[in-house]
Design a protein around this motif. Sequence first.
Motif, PDB file in Angstrom:
ATOM      1  N   ALA A   7       9.676   1.535  -9.978  1.00 18.17           N
ATOM      2  CA  ALA A   7       9.680   2.985  -9.753  1.00 18.17           C
ATOM      3  C   ALA A   7      10.806   3.354  -8.796  1.00 18.17           C
ATOM      4  O   ALA A   7      11.149   2.599  -7.885  1.00 18.17           O
ATOM      5  CB  ALA A   7       8.344   3.437  -9.182  1.00 18.17           C
ATOM      6  N   THR A  35       0.809  -1.227   0.000  1.00 20.27           N
ATOM      7  CA  THR A  35       0.000   0.000   0.000  1.00 20.27           C
ATOM      8  C   THR A  35       0.838   1.272   0.000  1.00 20.27           C
ATOM      9  O   THR A  35       0.282   2.364  -0.069  1.00 20.27           O
ATOM     10  CB  THR A  35      -0.922   0.008   1.228  1.00 20.27           C
ATOM     11  OG1 THR A  35      -0.126  -0.089   2.416  1.00 20.27           O
ATOM     12  CG2 THR A  35      -1.895  -1.166   1.171  1.00 20.27           C
ATOM     13  N   GLY A  36       2.153   1.144   0.091  1.00 22.01           N
ATOM     14  CA  GLY A  36       3.017   2.320   0.099  1.00 22.01           C
ATOM     15  C   GLY A  36       4.443   1.903   0.365  1.00 22.01           C
ATOM     16  O   GLY A  36       4.744   0.718   0.569  1.00 22.01           O
ATOM     17  N   TRP A  37       5.355   2.889   0.373  1.00 21.52           N
ATOM     18  CA  TRP A  37       6.772   2.581   0.552  1.00 21.52           C
ATOM     19  C   TRP A  37       7.043   1.946   1.908  1.00 21.52           C
ATOM     20  O   TRP A  37       7.821   0.994   2.013  1.00 21.52           O
ATOM     21  CB  TRP A  37       7.616   3.840   0.376  1.00 21.52           C
ATOM     22  CG  TRP A  37       7.586   4.398  -1.011  1.00 21.52           C
ATOM     23  CD1 TRP A  37       7.037   5.580  -1.417  1.00 21.52           C
ATOM     24  CD2 TRP A  37       8.133   3.786  -2.195  1.00 21.52           C
ATOM     25  NE1 TRP A  37       7.199   5.754  -2.770  1.00 21.52           N
ATOM     26  CE2 TRP A  37       7.875   4.671  -3.274  1.00 21.52           C
ATOM     27  CE3 TRP A  37       8.806   2.599  -2.447  1.00 21.52           C
ATOM     28  CZ2 TRP A  37       8.270   4.390  -4.577  1.00 21.52           C
ATOM     29  CZ3 TRP A  37       9.201   2.309  -3.741  1.00 21.52           C
ATOM     30  CH2 TRP A  37       8.946   3.195  -4.785  1.00 21.52           C
ATOM     31  N   LYS A  85      10.038   8.108   0.001  1.00 19.28           N
ATOM     32  CA  LYS A  85       8.864   8.917  -0.303  1.00 19.28           C
ATOM     33  C   LYS A  85       8.640   8.939  -1.806  1.00 19.28           C
ATOM     34  O   LYS A  85       9.311   8.234  -2.554  1.00 19.28           O
ATOM     35  CB  LYS A  85       9.047  10.351   0.221  1.00 19.28           C
ATOM     36  CG  LYS A  85       9.265  10.462   1.736  1.00 19.28           C
ATOM     37  CD  LYS A  85       7.992  10.205   2.498  1.00 19.28           C
ATOM     38  CE  LYS A  85       8.185  10.470   4.000  1.00 19.28           C
ATOM     39  NZ  LYS A  85       6.958  10.235   4.756  1.00 19.28           N
ATOM     40  N   GLY A  86       7.716   9.764  -2.229  1.00 23.41           N
ATOM     41  CA  GLY A  86       7.440   9.881  -3.639  1.00 23.41           C
ATOM     42  C   GLY A  86       6.257   9.032  -4.066  1.00 23.41           C
ATOM     43  O   GLY A  86       5.698   8.264  -3.287  1.00 23.41           O
ATOM     44  N   GLN A  87       5.864   9.153  -5.317  1.00 22.75           N
ATOM     45  CA  GLN A  87       4.705   8.430  -5.829  1.00 22.75           C
ATOM     46  C   GLN A  87       4.944   6.940  -5.779  1.00 22.75           C
ATOM     47  O   GLN A  87       5.948   6.431  -6.266  1.00 22.75           O
ATOM     48  CB  GLN A  87       4.440   8.864  -7.280  1.00 22.75           C
ATOM     49  CG  GLN A  87       3.418   8.029  -7.946  1.00 22.75           C
ATOM     50  CD  GLN A  87       2.329   8.857  -8.577  1.00 22.75           C
ATOM     51  OE1 GLN A  87       2.494  10.014  -8.840  1.00 22.75           O
ATOM     52  NE2 GLN A  87       1.205   8.237  -8.814  1.00 22.75           N
ATOM     53  N   PHE A  88       4.011   6.236  -5.165  1.00 20.28           N
ATOM     54  CA  PHE A  88       4.149   4.779  -5.078  1.00 20.28           C
ATOM     55  C   PHE A  88       3.481   4.141  -6.280  1.00 20.28           C
ATOM     56  O   PHE A  88       2.378   4.532  -6.662  1.00 20.28           O
ATOM     57  CB  PHE A  88       3.515   4.257  -3.783  1.00 20.28           C
ATOM     58  CG  PHE A  88       3.787   2.798  -3.529  1.00 20.28           C
ATOM     59  CD1 PHE A  88       5.040   2.381  -3.115  1.00 20.28           C
ATOM     60  CD2 PHE A  88       2.787   1.849  -3.729  1.00 20.28           C
ATOM     61  CE1 PHE A  88       5.303   1.047  -2.892  1.00 20.28           C
ATOM     62  CE2 PHE A  88       3.048   0.512  -3.494  1.00 20.28           C
ATOM     63  CZ  PHE A  88       4.304   0.105  -3.080  1.00 20.28           C
ATOM     64  N   PRO A  89       4.150   3.156  -6.904  1.00 22.44           N
ATOM     65  CA  PRO A  89       3.573   2.554  -8.110  1.00 22.44           C
ATOM     66  C   PRO A  89       2.269   1.810  -7.843  1.00 22.44           C
ATOM     67  O   PRO A  89       2.047   1.314  -6.762  1.00 22.44           O
ATOM     68  CB  PRO A  89       4.670   1.579  -8.544  1.00 22.44           C
ATOM     69  CG  PRO A  89       5.492   1.334  -7.329  1.00 22.44           C
ATOM     70  CD  PRO A  89       5.428   2.579  -6.522  1.00 22.44           C
ATOM     71  N   PRO A  95      12.085   5.545  -5.762  1.00 25.23           N
ATOM     72  CA  PRO A  95      11.566   6.378  -4.675  1.00 25.23           C
ATOM     73  C   PRO A  95      12.449   7.599  -4.441  1.00 25.23           C
ATOM     74  O   PRO A  95      13.587   7.673  -4.906  1.00 25.23           O
ATOM     75  CB  PRO A  95      11.612   5.440  -3.478  1.00 25.23           C
ATOM     76  CG  PRO A  95      12.759   4.536  -3.775  1.00 25.23           C
ATOM     77  CD  PRO A  95      12.751   4.337  -5.275  1.00 25.23           C
TER      78      PRO A  95
END
Length: 368
Positions: free
Chosen positions: A345, A122-124, A364-368, A347
């Motif tokens: 992707a 669900t996220g990094w 951080k950053g947009q998670f694929p 991070p």
Amino acid sequence: MTRSGPATLDAAATHPDPYPFYADLVAERPFGRDADSGLWVAAGAAAVSEVLADPVLGVRPSAEPVPRGIVGTPAGDVFGELVRMTDGAAQAQRRRSLIAALDTVTEEQVVALAGEQAARATGWWDLQFGVPVRVVAALLGAGGDVPVEAARLIGDFVRCIPASATAEDQAAAAVAAGRLLDLLGPHLRAGGGGLLGALVRLSARDGWPQPAPLLANVIGLLSQTYDATAGLVGNTLLALARHGRPDDLAAFVAEVVRHDAPIQNTRRFAAGDTTVAGHHVPAGSTIVLLLAAANRDPLANPDPHAFRPGRADPQVFTFGRGAHRCPGRALATAITVGVASAVTAAPVHEGHHPSFNARIPVLKGQFP
């Protein structure tokens, strides 16, 4: 939070670049006392090897085998049985069983399962911390919602392990350990297939069928997966962003283990007087082993600061050596290969999670 300025012993693991600090220690003081803390510090590969092989130097202070703040709690009961936190014949016996059980799991199986779990992350943060624990819980044979809850609880349990643990950390760990015992106990009693079934069979073969140490070390396997694999996953993703995707991802991850170790240091405690690198170390002393520094000792690895996957016979200290060599090294590496294969992707790196000994980047950053 990542520290700026020159690295120091207490801030090295989270410093943006601790490796010049380590290199100076390796060159100038491969073994000696740290002026600020008064602790003995082993930085050179020879000194670290000597400490890891010395039977006088244990993984816990002889007067405090279990941290005082968790004695008499479920966390203390688990801690006191962990092969990574105990010494002696029983520890060696249990470690053999654990290694034999882990050998029943194939690298391909772990890589595939890690890739599947990574695709559901669900996220990094979940990718680094949640996925590895869910993979191990699934390998153990735990189904339903157990892997998800186990991943959450392990995060609280591991708070009691560092020397810096507060009373609040220890209280949270006690609650989490109690719930983990309740959660995993039925699976242990059921036996069955998977890694847990293999561990039950092998521990009975090796003469320790008692459920308490067996269940404690199942929790220990999950806890060992937590910080170390989170750091390895994060450091690997950052290395891929810097160096590009290789043909041999397993060799790439193996070099990350050496070059940017997820576990930067560990400790040993002198149960009696001993000698290390020609220095008298009195009973009661604490030694900090800078594993990440030893990895970059030029006497152990030529051109040690170069990132070079596929090195011939690399000398790697990240997962320890000897009686307390981490049995989960291959498992952590395979999980990381599976995650890195599934996530392409790059991070954004925003410092490191606070820790004295683990190097875990905040992604951080947009998670694929």
